[in-house]
Design an enzyme around this catalytic site. Structure first.
Site, PDB file in Angstrom:
ATOM      1  N   SER A 151       0.742  -1.118  -0.008  1.00 49.65           N
ATOM      2  CA  SER A 151       0.088  -0.020  -0.112  1.00 49.65           C
ATOM      3  C   SER A 151       0.870   1.355   0.129  1.00 49.65           C
ATOM      4  O   SER A 151       0.288   2.381   0.131  1.00 49.65           O
ATOM      5  CB  SER A 151      -0.717  -0.085   1.103  1.00 49.65           C
ATOM      6  N   HIS A 184      -2.143  -2.801  -6.593  1.00 49.15           N
ATOM      7  CA  HIS A 184      -2.611  -2.317  -5.641  1.00 49.15           C
ATOM      8  C   HIS A 184      -4.197  -2.316  -5.616  1.00 49.15           C
ATOM      9  O   HIS A 184      -4.816  -1.311  -6.125  1.00 49.15           O
ATOM     10  CB  HIS A 184      -2.094  -1.075  -4.999  1.00 49.15           C
ATOM     11  N   GLU A 213      -4.345   0.331  -8.857  1.00 55.37           N
ATOM     12  CA  GLU A 213      -3.470   1.274  -8.927  1.00 55.37           C
ATOM     13  C   GLU A 213      -2.225  -0.009  -9.389  1.00 55.37           C
ATOM     14  O   GLU A 213      -1.987  -0.856  -8.847  1.00 55.37           O
ATOM     15  CB  GLU A 213      -2.617   1.792  -7.530  1.00 55.37           C
ATOM     16  N   ASN A 250      -3.278   6.436  -1.205  1.00 54.67           N
ATOM     17  CA  ASN A 250      -2.714   6.575   0.226  1.00 54.67           C
ATOM     18  C   ASN A 250      -2.331   7.746   0.323  1.00 54.67           C
ATOM     19  O   ASN A 250      -2.030   8.245   1.773  1.00 54.67           O
ATOM     20  CB  ASN A 250      -2.115   5.161   0.449  1.00 54.67           C
TER      21      ASN A 250
END
Ligand code: CAA
Length: 278
Positions: free
Chosen positions: A115, A134, A146, A184
């Site tokens: 992550s 991801h 992602e 993130n």
């Protein structure tokens, strides 16, 4: 396609489910075969609930589960794709991938569901090129993948994972390697800020979440979202963002550290900023 998923927690189980739902064989790995079997049983229980609610047929459920296999480590040798979603510790990932690098066929693709960690560093020293793939929690419900290109990721590999993501029903975005990638880097400081607002006594946990849900039309507020992600994961990502940039805007709120030390990790531990114990 045969996909070997290493790490059968929330993310790994969801990833195995998504591939198996599209007709692929998913090998599910945890710390031991017995532990992987327990995770498969949990997946079966959650799918059976869907069947009971009339959201899935028994036939589809049985077919999906028959494609999720719990095997010994060596069975990953002929996997076409390896996805690692083990603990967010560089040494843990490198140790596992080093062992897989030695046994997997040359054409196998190595992907990481990290992550926030560097894909370039995770893949350093491996003969198999590495790419980031991801997924988001809960994996079966969240559309995004992602696709992360590290410094040594071949363009064809990025393209391949992009197409594969579409094939399994997801929408990919291609992202250059950067701490936290896109989601993130934005989302985790947002959850951290929710905790700052609570810590400063601006509003109660309930009201912070109601404010963000009703004021911004978010499906859940920052504190419930952190409870879903897990505050250990949130803290880990904040620390990666801070350590990689030394920018004080990524400093984790002390209350998160206290919660993690107390084992109040969120939904998975039964308690975070809200209580989930039945
Ligand atoms: N596992 C599998 N599927 C789930 C699920 C779970 N834990 N929770 C919900 N779903 C599915 C449901 O089965 C349902 O799908 P169907 O219609 O096909 O049955 C769908 O999601 C909607 O579920 P519900 O109607 O029960 O619940 P909801 O409308 O309240 O939605 C939610 C639940 C999808 C979790 C929604 O609240 C949401 O989108 N929350 C935000 C989640 C989010 O932002 N996730 C990103 C976290 S960050 C991350 O993952 C990255 C990282 O690296 C940390």
């Amino acid at each position: 396609m045969k996909v070997a998923v290493f790490g059968a927690g929330t993310m790994g189980s969801g990833i195995a489910q998504v591939f198996a739902a599209k007709g692929h064989t998913a090998l599910m790995y945890a710390s031991s075969v017995a532990s992987a079997q327990r995770h498969k049983d949990k997946l079966a229980a959650s799918l059976n609930k869907k069947v009971a609610k009339g959201k899935m047929t028994q036939e589809d459920c049985d077919a999906l589960l028959s494609r999720v296999l719990v095997e010994e480590f060596e069975a990953a040798a002929d996997a076409d794709l390896v996805i690692e979603c083990v603990a967010e510790k560089m040494e843990t990932k490198k140790e596992l991938l080093g062992r897989l690098d030695a046994i997997c066929k040359d054409s196998a693709i190595f992907a990481s569901n990290t992550s926030s960690l560097s894909i370039t560093e995770i893949g350093a020293g491996l003969k198999h090129p590495m790419v980031g793939m991801h997924f988001f929690n809960p994996v079966p419900a969240m559309k995004l993948v992602e696709v992360i290109a590290g410094a040594n990721t071949p363009d064809e590999l990025v393209e391949y994972i992009k197409n594969l993501s579409v094939e399994i029903g997801k929408t990919p975005v291609v992202v250059n390697e950067a701490p936290g990638f896109v989601v993130n880097k934005i989302l985790i400081p947002y959850c951290n800020e929710g905790v700052c607002v609570l810590h400063e006594g601006v509003a109660s946990a309930e009201d912070i979440d109601i404010a963000m849900q009703l004021g911004c039309n978010h499906p859940m507020g920052p504190l419930h979202l952190g409870d879903l992600i897990g505050w250990d994961i949130v803290l880990n990502i904040m620390d990666v963002l801070y350590n990689e940039t030394h920018d004080s805007k990524y400093r984790a709120n002390v209350l998160i550290r206290k919660m993690v030390r107390a084992g109040k990790l969120g939904i998975k531990s039964g308690e975070g900023f809200f209580n989930y114990k039945k």
